[in-house]
Motif scaffolding. Structure first.
Motif, PDB file in Angstrom:
ATOM      1  N   CYS A  87       0.856  -1.181   0.000  1.00  0.00           N
ATOM      2  CA  CYS A  87       0.000   0.000   0.000  1.00  0.00           C
ATOM      3  C   CYS A  87       0.900   1.242   0.000  1.00  0.00           C
ATOM      4  CB  CYS A  87      -0.871  -0.021   1.260  1.00  0.00           C
ATOM      5  SG  CYS A  87      -1.790   1.514   1.493  1.00  0.00           S
ATOM      6  N   VAL A  89       0.162   4.121   0.913  1.00  0.00           N
ATOM      7  CA  VAL A  89      -0.148   5.031   2.024  1.00  0.00           C
ATOM      8  C   VAL A  89       0.528   4.544   3.317  1.00  0.00           C
ATOM      9  CG1 VAL A  89      -2.014   6.072   3.392  1.00  0.00           C
ATOM     10  CG2 VAL A  89      -2.378   5.563   0.954  1.00  0.00           C
ATOM     11  N   CYS A  90       0.347   3.254   3.667  1.00  0.00           N
ATOM     12  CA  CYS A  90       0.841   2.780   4.974  1.00  0.00           C
ATOM     13  C   CYS A  90       1.936   1.722   4.846  1.00  0.00           C
ATOM     14  CB  CYS A  90      -0.327   2.255   5.805  1.00  0.00           C
ATOM     15  SG  CYS A  90      -1.055   0.753   5.098  1.00  0.00           S
ATOM     16  N   CYS A 120      -5.410  -2.828   1.798  1.00  0.00           N
ATOM     17  CA  CYS A 120      -4.474  -3.228   2.853  1.00  0.00           C
ATOM     18  C   CYS A 120      -5.265  -3.441   4.144  1.00  0.00           C
ATOM     19  CB  CYS A 120      -3.427  -2.141   3.054  1.00  0.00           C
ATOM     20  SG  CYS A 120      -4.176  -0.630   3.687  1.00  0.00           S
ATOM     21  N   ASN A 128      -5.262  -1.719   6.685  1.00  0.00           N
ATOM     22  CA  ASN A 128      -5.734  -0.447   7.245  1.00  0.00           C
ATOM     23  C   ASN A 128      -6.885   0.156   6.443  1.00  0.00           C
ATOM     24  OD1 ASN A 128      -3.895  -0.408   9.424  1.00  0.00           O
ATOM     25  ND2 ASN A 128      -2.266   0.185   7.995  1.00  0.00           N
ATOM     26  N   HIS A 161      -7.116   0.942   3.156  1.00  0.00           N
ATOM     27  CA  HIS A 161      -6.895   1.856   2.023  1.00  0.00           C
ATOM     28  C   HIS A 161      -7.235   1.119   0.732  1.00  0.00           C
ATOM     29  CE1 HIS A 161      -3.874   3.561   5.034  1.00  0.00           C
ATOM     30  NE2 HIS A 161      -4.854   4.445   4.944  1.00  0.00           N
TER      31      HIS A 161
HETATM   32 ZN   LIG Z   1      -2.673   1.066   3.581  1.00  0.00          ZN
END
Ligand SMILES: [Zn+2]
Ligand SMILES: C[S@@+](CC[C@H](N)C(=O)[O-])C[C@H]1O[C@@H](n2cnc3c(N)ncnc32)[C@H](O)[C@@H]1O
Length: 277
Positions: free
Chosen positions: A11, A13-14, A27, A29, A31
């Motif tokens: 991902c 983002v994370c 993911c 989380n 996203h």
């Molecule tokens: Zn993520």
């Protein structure tokens, strides 16, 4: 996108692993990333690009597609296919700056393995994913944090594309190989002469490229590809359109060269085989 392979895709983002969920990728989380209708993933976040349409523009991408399709760069593709670290079973390969996908796409048709192509140009990734279905194609910035897991790839290809040595070193397995492709001596010399470029343009780029791969990588092999090809008018104009030559040539020089219906050119590449230091 072949969702049956274990996925090293992260991902953006994370940095947690991404996996297919319903008709998307996500993911842990939460996203979410859509799968485009051609099958690719767009993992380029807006702060990771300097313009709305980064990388090669659609005209360059399609010129490169036609030029590869014409067979003129087959010697480059064949030399890469024949490298011993590539022609193994179940090898995982990342092509960073994959363009319209010819090199990775050809590999994905010839052998079993795990193939990941990233490019910052959406058009390039679109046309790659439309044609080659045995590879994962991702829009991403190869010069930032690449959304691929640590120590997950056997081979990284960086062919005529920008290099990110620190990220390449992170992503490669300890015994993995980086293959760097640069223009070789006198590449397209005759075209450059027609366009009245200075002799400084003929410089060998391989030594400088090898030096720039330090300290993360050391060179363990080098292969020269040298051939000549007689190009027709369409190939000449595609070649000019797909390279930086286009931006550096005057309109007059481009008009002159557009009148040619044939030109024999030197095609020369150097492949550097690099291993982790
Ligand atoms: Zn993520
Ligand atoms: C000269 S083309 C080579 C494409 C392909 N490797 C080939 O040999 O046909 C360079 C490619 O690098 C891509 N590129 C430029 N900057 C990039 C970046 N920061 N991240 C990923 N790709 C990038 C361009 O969009 C373009 O497709």
């Amino acid at each position: 996108m072949n969702s049956s392979c274990p996925s090293p895709i992260l991902c953006p983002v994370c940095r947690e692993p991404l996996a297919p969920k319903d008709r998307m990728w996500g993911c842990e989380n939460g996203h979410p990333f859509n799968i485009a209708k051609e099958g690719y993933l767009n993992l380029l976040l807006s702060h990771q690009r300097k313009s709305k349409t980064p990388g090669d523009d659609p005209e360059m991408v399609m010129a490169r597609r036609r030029f590869f399709d014409s067979g003129a760069y087959d010697p480059l593709t064949e030399a890469i296919v024949q490298l011993p670290m590539i022609g193994r079973d179940k090898v995982s390969i990342l092509d960073s700056g994959c363009g319209e996908g010819h090199l990775l796409g050809s590999l994905s048709e010839k052998q079993d393995g795990f193939f990941y192509g990233i490019d910052i140009s959406k058009k390039a990734v679109q046309v790659a994913s439309k044609r080659w279905k045995n590879a994962a194609w991702i829009v991403a910035n190869g010069m930032r944090d690449i959304p691929i897991a640590d120590a997950s790839m056997d081979v990284i290809l960086s062919i005529l594309a920008p290099r990110n040595n620190q990220e390449f070193s992170r992503i490669l397995k300890p015994d993995g190989t980086l293959i760097v492709g640069v223009p070789g001596p006198n590449h397209l010399m005759e075209l450059r002469q027609q366009l009245q470029f200075s002799s400084g343009d003929f410089k060998e780029k391989a030594d400088a490229a090898a030096e720039k791969c330090a300290p993360e990588f050391i060179e363990t092999g080098r292969e020269a590809i040298q051939t000549r090809a007689t190009l027709n008018g369409e190939q000449i104009s595609d070649l000019i359109r797909m390279t930086p030559i286009f931006w550096r040539s005057s309109d007059e020089a481009k008009e002159e060269i557009a009148k040619l219906d044939q030109l024999t050119v030197t095609i020369s590449f150097t492949l550097l085989v690099m291993e982790k230091e």
